[in-house]
Every structure is written in structure tokens, then in C-alpha cells.
Design an enzyme around this catalytic site. Structure first.
Site, short mmCIF file in Angstrom:
data_model
loop_
_atom_site.label_atom_id
_atom_site.label_comp_id
_atom_site.label_asym_id
_atom_site.label_seq_id
_atom_site.Cartn_x
_atom_site.Cartn_y
_atom_site.Cartn_z
N ARG A 104 0.81 -1.23 0.00
CA ARG A 104 0.00 0.00 0.00
C ARG A 104 0.84 1.28 0.00
O ARG A 104 0.54 2.21 -0.77
CB ARG A 104 -1.00 -0.01 1.17
CG ARG A 104 -2.00 -1.16 1.14
CD ARG A 104 -2.54 -1.44 -0.24
NE ARG A 104 -3.66 -2.37 -0.23
CZ ARG A 104 -4.16 -2.90 -1.32
NH1 ARG A 104 -3.63 -2.64 -2.50
NH2 ARG A 104 -5.18 -3.72 -1.25
N ASP A 133 -6.82 -1.01 4.49
CA ASP A 133 -6.15 -0.45 3.32
C ASP A 133 -6.46 1.02 3.10
O ASP A 133 -5.61 1.78 2.65
CB ASP A 133 -6.47 -1.29 2.08
CG ASP A 133 -5.76 -2.64 2.14
OD1 ASP A 133 -4.66 -2.69 2.72
OD2 ASP A 133 -6.30 -3.62 1.61
N SER A 184 -13.05 -12.20 -1.72
CA SER A 184 -12.33 -10.99 -2.07
C SER A 184 -10.85 -11.31 -1.90
O SER A 184 -10.43 -11.81 -0.86
CB SER A 184 -12.75 -9.86 -1.12
OG SER A 184 -11.71 -8.90 -1.05
N1 ARG Z 1 -6.34 -8.19 6.08
C1 ARG Z 1 -5.22 -7.94 5.24
C2 ARG Z 1 -4.53 -6.66 5.63
O1 ARG Z 1 -5.15 -5.83 6.22
C3 ARG Z 1 -5.55 -7.99 3.76
C4 ARG Z 1 -6.56 -7.00 3.26
C5 ARG Z 1 -6.98 -7.19 1.83
N2 ARG Z 1 -7.61 -8.47 1.67
C6 ARG Z 1 -8.47 -8.83 0.73
N3 ARG Z 1 -8.89 -10.04 0.77
N4 ARG Z 1 -8.92 -8.02 -0.19
O2 ARG Z 1 -3.38 -6.50 5.37
#
Ligand code: ARG
Length: 420
Positions: A104, A133, A184
Site C-alpha cells: 500500500r 487499506d 475478495s
Molecule cells: N487483512 C489484510 C490486511 O489488512 C488484507 C486486506 C486485503 N484483503 C483482501 N482479501 N482483499 O493487510
């Protein structure tokens, strides 16, 4: 002059959108134009996810982007984000190698660079209001460029998935009908994250179909495979004798270890926003490399340093998770971690077998392990008689404590007993 100024003020402001090519970020393009009056510039960053950059660029343009940037940042991701995290053995809550979290700030940095180049006033992302995120993107862009505003369309528009599809169709945006998956996912070099669907019941074992990178340990080969990893100053430089740049080494290792069912992680996770969530990860390369790196450190670093570093590692993992990559604490902790890695060079052998990655051998020119000190066979140079004096002094505080307690209970004053 007046006319010129008027013409200038009619130029719409620009927003730079982090664009994946999926439904949410595609409809965000016309939405940002219609609802907010922005010209949208899209940015797509390849961090190792399966992405066809040319197709994504074409889709952004077809969705109405005035410019569509794409960048292959795999090397940058490995060298500037994964490498420091590996040296720091960063595992959030002891289990998650932070694959999504580490990408990110890199994407945020690309957004800021494009925003400056394009003279944009805002950046935008497709994150919901419930996850980590959004925090990471916005802390990254606002730390690097406090003057840029942020828009999060999916946090605002409150459309259901069905409404999103209708909105896409109304705007001539192709909707891929094959998206039947209930999950997802987010993927990059350092791992794959999976949530939603049946995974939202933390009492239920993740079904096999949730996994995409790893073979089930049950179905993995019945013969183990041994890998040789060479490290230099805390980073892997060669796999089975072949020197490779970090991003390629990770890519190969994901395939290799994934085929043996290595790197599946079932995490009941504590999000920054206070929610507990269940996420499944597949991080084959990260699992192998972190384990090998820790094994090498155990060989070359003294006990107190290892112990103190563990505290730093935990804090490091948390700040990465929390989106504080571009904060001074991270820079300062990196300086500490880097100072510990000078001697972390050598070779580690790892055995992959039905879901496990086990370190079976390690060697280093800087090994603190000395056979003459450790051996119980001939050639022992350790002066065992010295241990008596060591224990006498080391145990003095504890003996005194006990003796004083005994004296306080009895009526007659006594001195602290001592042999000697
Ligand atoms: N929980 C993880 C994090 O906060 C991944 C987040 C994105 N996960 C997803 N399945 N889109 O780093």
C-alpha cells in the site's frame, strides 16, 4: 485577460485514482466525473499480481480516464518494501507476513508522484470504510503530500453490488461475467489474501477452493524437496546456487514452496479500525524466507541482541500493519535492524514437505556456534570448572532474597548463610 482567466477556471480539477481494473475502481472513473466534477487520471501498479497492464490501461481509458498510467514496480516492491520487512522478520500478530500491507505505501507513493506530475489536487482509492487499506493509502499519500485531498468513492456511494453493475452498464463499462467467486482477494509478490464468503465464519475450515497459490498439503508430493538459500547481510541472494534478484527469487520460491503446500495461514485478525476479521493468506515464499532468515540470525547473533530485536520486530510489524510506513519510527527502526544484519550472511537448507518448511541446516562464516565449546565429545575446550563461580555470583540475588525472607519470619536475627 478576463476571458483567459475564465477559460482557466473551467479546466476541471484532476484526481489520481489507484486503479485495479476491477468493477469498483472502473465505475469510480465516471462517478468521480459526474458526482465530483473531476478529470480522472488512473494509476495501476504491478506489484506481482496477475495483471495485464496493457489491458488495464485500455479499460481505464474506455471507462473515461483522461490519462492512464501503468508501472511495473515488482523490483521496487521487493527491494524497498519486502527487503526491510524480511530483515525485520515482520509478522503481524506473529503470523501474517504483511503482504497486502507492504504494497500500500508503495502504491501511495506512485499516486503522489503522478499527482504532482499531472497537477492533480486529489487522490482516490477503491477501499471501503471497514478495512485497513484505506488507512494505509491515506496515511501514505497524506504523509508524503499533505496538500493532496483524498476521495474514497466506495466509502461514499453506498451502492450494492447489483447497483454497481447497473451503473457500469449505464456507462458502457464491461462487467466480467466470470466473477462468480464469493471471495475478495488481493495478491502481490509477498502473498495472497483471501476473505469473505464462507471464510466469514471463523469456526469453519477454509474450503480448498479458497486457495489459489498452494497445493493442499494432503495432495502435495510424497517426497520432500530440499532448497539451498544463500543470504548476504540479511537478504537472500541465491536459490539452489543460482544468483537471482530478490523479486525473481521470491517469484520462483512461491511456485516451489506453494507446490508443497507451504505458506497457508488462517488468521483471526485484529484490524486497525477495531474489527476482528478472518483472513486466509497464502505466503509460500515469505514463510520459507522468514524461517530461513531467523535460522541464520540464531547462528550469528548473540542472545541479547536476538531478544531485543524480537521486541523491535513486533513493533515494526505493527507499524507496517497500521499504515505508518512513511513515519519517522519506521526509519529509526530500520536503522536499528540494518545495524544487526551486517553478519547475517551464509547458507540455509530448508526442507519442503506436505505443508511444512523446516530448516535442516545452516552455515555461516560469522557463526557464533563453536564446535570446541559446544561438543560433548573429544576436543572440548570449555572450562567446566569455571561454571561453579559463575553460578555462585549469578545466583547471589536469589539466595539473598530467600535468606532475608526466612530471617524476617524467625525472631532471632541471622546473617545471610553462605557456603564457601
Ligand atoms: N487483512 C489484510 C490486511 O489488512 C488484507 C486486506 C486485503 N484483503 C483482501 N482479501 N482483499 O493487510
Amino acid at each position: 485577460m478576463e476571458k483567459f482567466r475564465k477559460a482557466l477556471s473551467m479546466v476541471p480539477p484532476k484526481v489520481v485514482l489507484a486503479y485495479s481494473g476491477g468493477l469498483d475502481t472502473s465505475i469510480a472513473i465516471p462517478w468521480l466525473k459526474e458526482k465530483k466534477g473531476f478529470d480522472v487520471v488512473s494509476v495501476t501498479v504491478d506489484v506481482g499480481q496477475p495483471v495485464d497492464l496493457a489491458r488495464v490501461r485500455a479499460k481505464a481509458e474506455a471507462s473515461g480516464a483522461v490519462a492512464a498510467y501503468v508501472a511495473d514496480a515488482r523490483r521496487e516492491f521487493a527491494e524497498e518494501f519486502i527487503a526491510p520487512a524480511l530483515r525485520a522478520n515482520a509478522l503481524y500478530e506473529g503470523v501474517y507476513p504483511l503482504s497486502t500491507a507492504l504494497a500500500r505505501p508503495l502504491i501511495g507513493r506512485h499516486l503522489v508522484a503522478v499527482a504532482r506530475r499531472e497537477g492533480a489536487t486529489h487522490v482516490a482509492h477503491g477501499c471501503t470504510g471497514k478495512g485497513n487499506d484505506q488507512v494505509r493509502f491515506e496515511l501514505a499519500t497524506t504523509s508524503l503530500a499533505p496538500e493532496l485531498g483524498v476521495i474514497a468513492p466506495t466509502r461514499e456511494w453506498k451502492m450494492t453490488r447489483e447497483e454497481e453493475i447497473v451503473y457500469a452498464q449505464q456507462h458502457g463499462i464491461p462487467v466480467e461475467a466470470t466473477r462468480a467467486s464469493p471471495y475478495s482477494t488481493d495478491e502481490n509478490l509477498w502473498g495472497r489474501s483471501v476473505e469473505c464468503g464462507i471464510l466469514e465464519d471463523p469456526a469453519v475450515e477454509p474450503p480448498e477452493e479458497a486457495y489459489g497459490w498452494t497445493t493442499s498439503p494432503q495432495a502435495a508430493p510424497d517426497v520432500p524437496v530440499y532448497l539451498r538459500l544463500n543470504f548476504e547481510e540479511g537478504l537472500p541472494i541465491a536459490l539452489d546456487g543460482a544468483p537471482l534478484p530478490l523479486h525473481e527469487l521470491i517469484h520462483h520460491l512461491n511456485r516451489l514452496a506453494g507446490a508443497h503446500g507451504v505458506g497457508r495461514i488462517d488468521h483471526l485478525e485484529s484490524r486497525v479500525v477495531g474489527i476482528k476479521s478472518r483472513e486466509v493468506y497464502e505466503c509460500p515464499a515469505a514463510t520459507v524466507l522468514l524461517r530461513a532468515h531467523q535460522a541464520l540470525e540464531a547462528l550469528v547473533l548473540p542472545r541479547d541482541l536476538l531478544d531485543f530485536k524480537r521486541t523491535v520486530e513486533q513493533r515494526y510489524a505493527q507499524l507496517v500493519y497500521d499504515g505508518l510506513w512513511f513515519a519517522p519510527l519506521r526509519t529509526a527502526l530500520d536503522a536499528f535492524v540494518n545495524a544487526t544484519q551486517e553478519r547475517v550472511s551464509g547458507e540455509v537448507t530448508v526442507k519442503l514437505f506436505k505443508g511444512s518448511a523446516t530448516v535442516t541446516g545452516r552455515r555461516s562464516p560469522s557463526a557464533l556456534y563453536q564446535h570446541a565449546l559446544a561438543t560433548y565429545s573429544s576436543g572440548d575446550q570449555f572450562r567446566q570448572e569455571m561454571s561453579e563461580g559463575f553460578i555462585y555470583i549469578w545466583g547471589l540475588p536469589a539466595r539473598t532474597w530467600t535468606a532475608i525472607g526466612a530471617r524476617a519470619e524467625s525472631t532471632s536475627p541471622r546473617t545471610v548463610p553462605d557456603r564457601g
